[in-house]
Design a protein around this motif. Structure first.
Motif, PDB file in Angstrom:
ATOM      1  N   VAL A   1     -18.866  -7.497  -2.167  1.00  0.00           N
ATOM      2  CA  VAL A   1     -17.523  -7.032  -1.569  1.00  0.00           C
ATOM      3  C   VAL A   1     -17.795  -5.272  -1.653  1.00  0.00           C
ATOM      4  O   VAL A   1     -17.352  -4.824  -0.619  1.00  0.00           O
ATOM      5  N   SER A   2     -18.030  -4.668  -2.658  1.00  0.00           N
ATOM      6  CA  SER A   2     -18.344  -3.303  -2.652  1.00  0.00           C
ATOM      7  C   SER A   2     -19.208  -2.915  -1.643  1.00  0.00           C
ATOM      8  O   SER A   2     -18.855  -1.979  -1.224  1.00  0.00           O
ATOM      9  N   LEU A   3     -20.295  -3.495  -1.787  1.00  0.00           N
ATOM     10  CA  LEU A   3     -21.236  -3.158  -0.828  1.00  0.00           C
ATOM     11  C   LEU A   3     -20.656  -3.172   0.804  1.00  0.00           C
ATOM     12  O   LEU A   3     -20.896  -2.186   1.543  1.00  0.00           O
ATOM     13  N   TRP A   4     -20.155  -4.320   0.992  1.00  0.00           N
ATOM     14  CA  TRP A   4     -19.572  -4.340   2.495  1.00  0.00           C
ATOM     15  C   TRP A   4     -18.548  -3.155   2.760  1.00  0.00           C
ATOM     16  O   TRP A   4     -18.675  -2.452   3.990  1.00  0.00           O
ATOM     17  N   LEU A   5     -17.698  -2.941   1.727  1.00  0.00           N
ATOM     18  CA  LEU A   5     -16.812  -1.910   2.002  1.00  0.00           C
ATOM     19  C   LEU A   5     -17.603  -0.530   1.984  1.00  0.00           C
ATOM     20  O   LEU A   5     -17.090   0.274   2.968  1.00  0.00           O
ATOM     21  N   ASN A   6     -18.510  -0.107   1.271  1.00  0.00           N
ATOM     22  CA  ASN A   6     -19.152   1.072   1.293  1.00  0.00           C
ATOM     23  C   ASN A   6     -20.158   1.100   2.500  1.00  0.00           C
ATOM     24  O   ASN A   6     -20.284   2.315   2.888  1.00  0.00           O
ATOM     25  N   ALA A  25     -11.722  -3.267   6.424  1.00  0.00           N
ATOM     26  CA  ALA A  25     -11.177  -3.952   5.079  1.00  0.00           C
ATOM     27  C   ALA A  25     -10.601  -5.368   5.837  1.00  0.00           C
ATOM     28  O   ALA A  25     -10.868  -6.395   4.908  1.00  0.00           O
ATOM     29  N   THR A  26     -10.342  -5.613   6.723  1.00  0.00           N
ATOM     30  CA  THR A  26      -9.740  -6.767   7.591  1.00  0.00           C
ATOM     31  C   THR A  26     -10.757  -7.763   7.430  1.00  0.00           C
ATOM     32  O   THR A  26     -10.618  -9.050   6.983  1.00  0.00           O
ATOM     33  N   GLN A  27     -12.123  -7.382   7.720  1.00  0.00           N
ATOM     34  CA  GLN A  27     -13.059  -8.392   8.066  1.00  0.00           C
ATOM     35  C   GLN A  27     -13.587  -8.883   6.399  1.00  0.00           C
ATOM     36  O   GLN A  27     -13.978  -9.763   6.302  1.00  0.00           O
ATOM     37  N   VAL A  28     -13.787  -7.594   5.731  1.00  0.00           N
ATOM     38  CA  VAL A  28     -14.143  -7.981   4.175  1.00  0.00           C
ATOM     39  C   VAL A  28     -13.243  -8.942   3.701  1.00  0.00           C
ATOM     40  O   VAL A  28     -13.697  -9.877   2.967  1.00  0.00           O
ATOM     41  N   ALA A  29     -12.010  -8.646   3.803  1.00  0.00           N
ATOM     42  CA  ALA A  29     -10.827  -9.455   3.232  1.00  0.00           C
ATOM     43  C   ALA A  29     -11.012 -10.980   3.792  1.00  0.00           C
ATOM     44  O   ALA A  29     -10.897 -11.948   2.848  1.00  0.00           O
ATOM     45  N   LEU A  46      -7.831  -4.435  -1.100  1.00  0.00           N
ATOM     46  CA  LEU A  46      -7.826  -3.046  -1.646  1.00  0.00           C
ATOM     47  C   LEU A  46      -7.201  -2.657  -2.857  1.00  0.00           C
ATOM     48  O   LEU A  46      -7.622  -1.665  -3.393  1.00  0.00           O
ATOM     49  N   ARG A  47      -6.227  -3.583  -3.388  1.00  0.00           N
ATOM     50  CA  ARG A  47      -5.592  -3.384  -4.649  1.00  0.00           C
ATOM     51  C   ARG A  47      -6.902  -3.382  -5.768  1.00  0.00           C
ATOM     52  O   ARG A  47      -7.206  -2.822  -6.599  1.00  0.00           O
ATOM     53  N   VAL A  48      -7.723  -4.289  -5.655  1.00  0.00           N
ATOM     54  CA  VAL A  48      -8.967  -4.553  -6.480  1.00  0.00           C
ATOM     55  C   VAL A  48     -10.134  -3.563  -6.201  1.00  0.00           C
ATOM     56  O   VAL A  48     -10.623  -3.265  -7.207  1.00  0.00           O
ATOM     57  N   TYR A  49     -10.629  -3.518  -4.992  1.00  0.00           N
ATOM     58  CA  TYR A  49     -11.861  -2.766  -4.613  1.00  0.00           C
ATOM     59  C   TYR A  49     -11.735  -1.503  -4.399  1.00  0.00           C
ATOM     60  O   TYR A  49     -12.747  -0.551  -3.946  1.00  0.00           O
ATOM     61  N   ALA A  50     -10.401  -0.822  -4.065  1.00  0.00           N
ATOM     62  CA  ALA A  50     -10.354   0.558  -3.341  1.00  0.00           C
ATOM     63  C   ALA A  50     -11.062   1.488  -4.206  1.00  0.00           C
ATOM     64  O   ALA A  50     -11.607   2.612  -3.777  1.00  0.00           O
ATOM     65  N   LYS A  51     -11.046   1.381  -5.647  1.00  0.00           N
ATOM     66  CA  LYS A  51     -11.444   2.366  -6.363  1.00  0.00           C
ATOM     67  C   LYS A  51     -13.243   2.413  -6.354  1.00  0.00           C
ATOM     68  O   LYS A  51     -13.829   3.220  -6.686  1.00  0.00           O
ATOM     69  N   PHE A  52     -13.584   1.317  -5.709  1.00  0.00           N
ATOM     70  CA  PHE A  52     -15.229   1.168  -5.494  1.00  0.00           C
ATOM     71  C   PHE A  52     -15.868   1.956  -4.302  1.00  0.00           C
ATOM     72  O   PHE A  52     -16.847   1.969  -4.061  1.00  0.00           O
TER      73      PHE A  52
END
Length: 118
Positions: A61-66, A71-75, A86-92
């Motif tokens: 999930v972190s790789l996809w975001l980076n 975010a809509t697709q990753v979610a 975003l609450r869980v992964y935004a920091k990554f």
């Protein structure tokens, strides 16, 4: 996978002939420990690398975001709401500022040669 295959629905951890019953936590964790030992080096085994199955989920999930996947697709892929994702992964999420500025500049028609900061 070559030896054991996967379930018809794509699951990797399943018990052939076990029907739709969930795999027990013991069976799942035992398979995880054996797999980790089979694929990691002794040095890697001494680290927390993929210590738990959920570590791989966090990593992908972190790789996809980076990678810039929206975010809509990753979610959707992760089975989360965008809010939870975003609450869980935004920091990554890191290293995206330059890409974001370029995309905004492109949307505004900015010539990047004349305005390299955009």
């Amino acid at each position: 996978m070559a030896a054991d295959g996967h379930a018809p629905d794509g699951r990797l951890f399943f018990v052939p002939g076990h029907g739709d019953k969930p795999v027990s936590k013991w069976t799942y964790n035992n398979a995880w420990r054996r797999t980790r030992k089979a694929v990691l080096t002794p040095a890697q085994l001494r680290t927390p690398l993929a210590a738990r199955p959920c570590d791989l989920r966090h990593a992908i999930v972190s790789l996809w975001l980076n990678a810039g996947v929206p975010a809509t697709q990753v979610a959707e892929w992760a089975g989360h709401s965008v809010h939870v994702l975003l609450r869980v992964y935004a920091k990554f999420i890191e290293g995206q500022e330059g890409i974001a500025r370029r995309r905004i500049g492109d949307a505004l028609g900015v010539d990047h040669d004349e305005h390299p900061e955009a």
